[in-house]
Design a protein around this motif. Sequence first.
Motif, PDB file in Angstrom:
ATOM      1  N   SER A 110       0.844  -1.198   0.000  1.00 40.67           N
ATOM      2  CA  SER A 110       0.000   0.000   0.000  1.00 40.67           C
ATOM      3  C   SER A 110       0.877   1.244   0.000  1.00 40.67           C
ATOM      4  O   SER A 110       2.071   1.175   0.309  1.00 40.67           O
ATOM      5  N   ASP A 111       0.282   2.376  -0.326  1.00 34.34           N
ATOM      6  CA  ASP A 111       0.997   3.644  -0.375  1.00 34.34           C
ATOM      7  C   ASP A 111       2.230   3.525  -1.272  1.00 34.34           C
ATOM      8  O   ASP A 111       3.359   3.806  -0.867  1.00 34.34           O
ATOM      9  N   SER A 112       1.993   3.088  -2.502  1.00 33.25           N
ATOM     10  CA  SER A 112       3.062   2.925  -3.477  1.00 33.25           C
ATOM     11  C   SER A 112       2.501   3.173  -4.869  1.00 33.25           C
ATOM     12  O   SER A 112       1.288   3.315  -5.041  1.00 33.25           O
ATOM     13  N   PHE A 113       3.386   3.202  -5.852  1.00 28.64           N
ATOM     14  CA  PHE A 113       2.912   3.305  -7.229  1.00 28.64           C
ATOM     15  C   PHE A 113       3.838   2.534  -8.151  1.00 28.64           C
ATOM     16  O   PHE A 113       4.999   2.272  -7.827  1.00 28.64           O
ATOM     17  N   ASN A 114       3.292   2.144  -9.301  1.00 29.58           N
ATOM     18  CA  ASN A 114       4.043   1.471 -10.361  1.00 29.58           C
ATOM     19  C   ASN A 114       4.053   2.361 -11.597  1.00 29.58           C
ATOM     20  O   ASN A 114       3.004   2.867 -12.008  1.00 29.58           O
ATOM     21  N   LEU A 115       5.225   2.532 -12.198  1.00 30.26           N
ATOM     22  CA  LEU A 115       5.352   3.169 -13.508  1.00 30.26           C
ATOM     23  C   LEU A 115       5.732   2.096 -14.518  1.00 30.26           C
ATOM     24  O   LEU A 115       6.688   1.341 -14.293  1.00 30.26           O
ATOM     25  N   PHE A 116       4.992   2.033 -15.624  1.00 29.32           N
ATOM     26  CA  PHE A 116       5.241   1.025 -16.658  1.00 29.32           C
ATOM     27  C   PHE A 116       5.803   1.673 -17.920  1.00 29.32           C
ATOM     28  O   PHE A 116       5.259   2.662 -18.408  1.00 29.32           O
ATOM     29  N   PHE A 117       6.859   1.064 -18.445  1.00 30.77           N
ATOM     30  CA  PHE A 117       7.344   1.390 -19.780  1.00 30.77           C
ATOM     31  C   PHE A 117       6.729   0.382 -20.755  1.00 30.77           C
ATOM     32  O   PHE A 117       6.483  -0.770 -20.387  1.00 30.77           O
ATOM     33  N   PRO A 118       6.471   0.787 -22.017  1.00 25.75           N
ATOM     34  CA  PRO A 118       5.840  -0.123 -22.972  1.00 25.75           C
ATOM     35  C   PRO A 118       6.645  -1.394 -23.225  1.00 25.75           C
ATOM     36  O   PRO A 118       6.086  -2.433 -23.550  1.00 25.75           O
ATOM     37  N   GLU A 119       7.972  -1.299 -23.110  1.00 24.64           N
ATOM     38  CA  GLU A 119       8.851  -2.452 -23.364  1.00 24.64           C
ATOM     39  C   GLU A 119      10.077  -2.337 -22.466  1.00 24.64           C
ATOM     40  O   GLU A 119      10.483  -1.233 -22.091  1.00 24.64           O
ATOM     41  N   ALA A 120      10.653  -3.480 -22.129  1.00 28.29           N
ATOM     42  CA  ALA A 120      11.846  -3.488 -21.290  1.00 28.29           C
ATOM     43  C   ALA A 120      13.052  -2.924 -22.039  1.00 28.29           C
ATOM     44  O   ALA A 120      13.185  -3.108 -23.248  1.00 28.29           O
ATOM     45  N   PHE A 121      13.924  -2.244 -21.310  1.00 30.97           N
ATOM     46  CA  PHE A 121      15.202  -1.791 -21.858  1.00 30.97           C
ATOM     47  C   PHE A 121      16.206  -1.712 -20.705  1.00 30.97           C
ATOM     48  O   PHE A 121      15.830  -1.788 -19.526  1.00 30.97           O
ATOM     49  N   ASP A 305       8.672  -0.690 -28.531  1.00 34.46           N
ATOM     50  CA  ASP A 305       8.983  -2.120 -28.623  1.00 34.46           C
ATOM     51  C   ASP A 305      10.424  -2.299 -29.087  1.00 34.46           C
ATOM     52  O   ASP A 305      11.006  -1.401 -29.708  1.00 34.46           O
ATOM     53  N   ALA A 306      10.973  -3.469 -28.802  1.00 34.82           N
ATOM     54  CA  ALA A 306      12.341  -3.786 -29.220  1.00 34.82           C
ATOM     55  C   ALA A 306      12.416  -5.263 -29.545  1.00 34.82           C
ATOM     56  O   ALA A 306      11.961  -6.095 -28.767  1.00 34.82           O
ATOM     57  N   LYS A 307      13.001  -5.579 -30.708  1.00 33.79           N
ATOM     58  CA  LYS A 307      13.139  -6.986 -31.080  1.00 33.79           C
ATOM     59  C   LYS A 307      14.232  -7.149 -32.128  1.00 33.79           C
ATOM     60  O   LYS A 307      14.285  -6.437 -33.120  1.00 33.79           O
ATOM     61  N   GLU A 308      15.158  -8.060 -31.868  1.00 30.99           N
ATOM     62  CA  GLU A 308      16.183  -8.486 -32.833  1.00 30.99           C
ATOM     63  C   GLU A 308      16.837  -7.319 -33.583  1.00 30.99           C
ATOM     64  O   GLU A 308      16.851  -7.268 -34.807  1.00 30.99           O
ATOM     65  N   GLY A 309      17.358  -6.368 -32.851  1.00 27.20           N
ATOM     66  CA  GLY A 309      18.063  -5.250 -33.480  1.00 27.20           C
ATOM     67  C   GLY A 309      17.176  -4.150 -34.006  1.00 27.20           C
ATOM     68  O   GLY A 309      17.682  -3.185 -34.588  1.00 27.20           O
ATOM     69  N   ASP A 310      15.857  -4.267 -33.832  1.00 32.76           N
ATOM     70  CA  ASP A 310      14.914  -3.236 -34.261  1.00 32.76           C
ATOM     71  C   ASP A 310      14.321  -2.539 -33.038  1.00 32.76           C
ATOM     72  O   ASP A 310      13.957  -3.193 -32.058  1.00 32.76           O
ATOM     73  N   ILE A 311      14.219  -1.226 -33.118  1.00 28.56           N
ATOM     74  CA  ILE A 311      13.513  -0.463 -32.098  1.00 28.56           C
ATOM     75  C   ILE A 311      12.306   0.194 -32.756  1.00 28.56           C
ATOM     76  O   ILE A 311      12.421   0.794 -33.828  1.00 28.56           O
ATOM     77  N   LEU A 331       7.402   4.520 -36.315  1.00 27.38           N
ATOM     78  CA  LEU A 331       8.744   4.663 -36.871  1.00 27.38           C
ATOM     79  C   LEU A 331       9.564   3.481 -36.376  1.00 27.38           C
ATOM     80  O   LEU A 331       9.691   3.278 -35.167  1.00 27.38           O
ATOM     81  N   GLU A 332      10.083   2.697 -37.297  1.00 30.15           N
ATOM     82  CA  GLU A 332      10.874   1.516 -36.934  1.00 30.15           C
ATOM     83  C   GLU A 332      12.290   1.684 -37.462  1.00 30.15           C
ATOM     84  O   GLU A 332      12.494   1.989 -38.640  1.00 30.15           O
ATOM     85  N   VAL A 333      13.260   1.497 -36.575  1.00 33.64           N
ATOM     86  CA  VAL A 333      14.669   1.651 -36.946  1.00 33.64           C
ATOM     87  C   VAL A 333      15.405   0.356 -36.631  1.00 33.64           C
ATOM     88  O   VAL A 333      15.396  -0.102 -35.482  1.00 33.64           O
ATOM     89  N   GLY A 334      16.037  -0.227 -37.658  1.00 31.83           N
ATOM     90  CA  GLY A 334      16.789  -1.456 -37.481  1.00 31.83           C
ATOM     91  C   GLY A 334      18.257  -1.236 -37.788  1.00 31.83           C
ATOM     92  O   GLY A 334      18.599  -0.506 -38.725  1.00 31.83           O
ATOM     93  N   VAL A 335      19.118  -1.861 -37.009  1.00 32.70           N
ATOM     94  CA  VAL A 335      20.563  -1.725 -37.203  1.00 32.70           C
ATOM     95  C   VAL A 335      21.163  -3.102 -37.419  1.00 32.70           C
ATOM     96  O   VAL A 335      20.881  -4.038 -36.658  1.00 32.70           O
TER      97      VAL A 335
END
Length: 427
Positions: A110-121, A305-311, A331-335
């Motif tokens: 109790s007396d707490s909060f959670n902040l969520f990011f859409p994807e882990a990093f 989101d992040a997957k296999e070299g793509d952000i 916008l998807e950027v892959g390296v």
Amino acid sequence: MNQIVDRVIKVSLVIMILISLLLSYKIWTKPANRSLSDKGKASSEEVLHTKKMTEVYVPTKLFYHQGKDDYVYSNKESTILDVNNKLSAFEFRNGKEIGSKKIEEALYTSDSFNLFFPEAFPLATYEEVYEMSLNIPSKMSDFVFNRIIFSLDKEKVYFVNHELNQGVEYDVSGDTQSIKHLLEDTKRNNYLPVSLTPDNVAGIYYLKEEVKLKTYSYIVATQSFTTFTKAFFNQPNDLYSNESDNLNVFNGEGESLTIQSSTGEVNYFGKLKTSKNAKGNNIYFDTFQYVENLGSTLGTLRFFDAKEGDIIYRNYIEGFPVFGKNMKGRLEVGVQNKNVFVRTNQETIQVPIPSDETVTLIPTAELMGNLAVAGVDLSLIDDAQISYEWQANLETKQVVDLVPTWYIKYQDNWYPASALIEQGGAK
């Protein structure tokens, strides 16, 4: 005589509009097979406000534990950003690894909060982006997280992974009271009641009640190809094009940009720009350069989101992500091997049009029940997210409708809940 004058004025206006449309067409569509060199300096109108990583790598959900089993949810962007920024300014001490037992204890506090990011990093990336001093335990140097738990009572912060089986705990000190004031402002935050139990699918907070959300309509702008050549190309001058149905722009350095005439989808290929990140190669800093240079052109972009070299970075409207076909709102950027691939769409939402239409979305438990009845394997669900779906407006192509829709992350891909139910999870 007056009728003749009126007719002349009307005809003149029509001609002016046609000329304007013709010039716009010439600018936005393919140039002839010729050089596109522009060696002059950019005018002040062409200077973009570049984005900061602290505007893009941000949490997008807030869950406030007011008391035992009294949990509420808000996606109020201003509150979430303020809380995250205040928290990142705290002093962090005594970092240590924790396991599932300690995480479960912190989760239901109790007396707490959670902040969520859409994807882990990586926690190390979060530390660098927000210029913090976390002194991450050495054996946790590669730890990735997507949730921050803050116990307001104990003044402890827990960075936790998606599976809720590993985290890093810190003692903290800072302006806790100002965060409490933000959280307790119920009018500002428009809280919705939620529940959290060990039986919830993928550790998701369940909305207890149906929620009614507005449908938005937006005027669409078609971005010129120069918007993308200036943002993506290492060498944006001395460009050439091929004569074809689709726009194809390239230079002598091997960079190329293609825009599909039928869908507006943008594809760029080139050599990865040198990252400003002093600590070496980092996919999050490397890909962010292509977000940074677009400024506000694509609206409010968030790391999604992040997957296999793509952000993947996605448009957000009223705190919810936008999903559309042909890379719209995305916008998807892959390296790969020092090469970079960027995909997006030249259609962007610009000006909202007032609307009184609403959509009612069912509670999460009912949604999960419907998915199970349809044959969807709930153990393969990673997340559920209220989103805005980009839909064509039936009256005009210059406007799009953004319709509230449940989206499900199933087997590491996002689908409208209705599509999963129709297919029975056979994706």
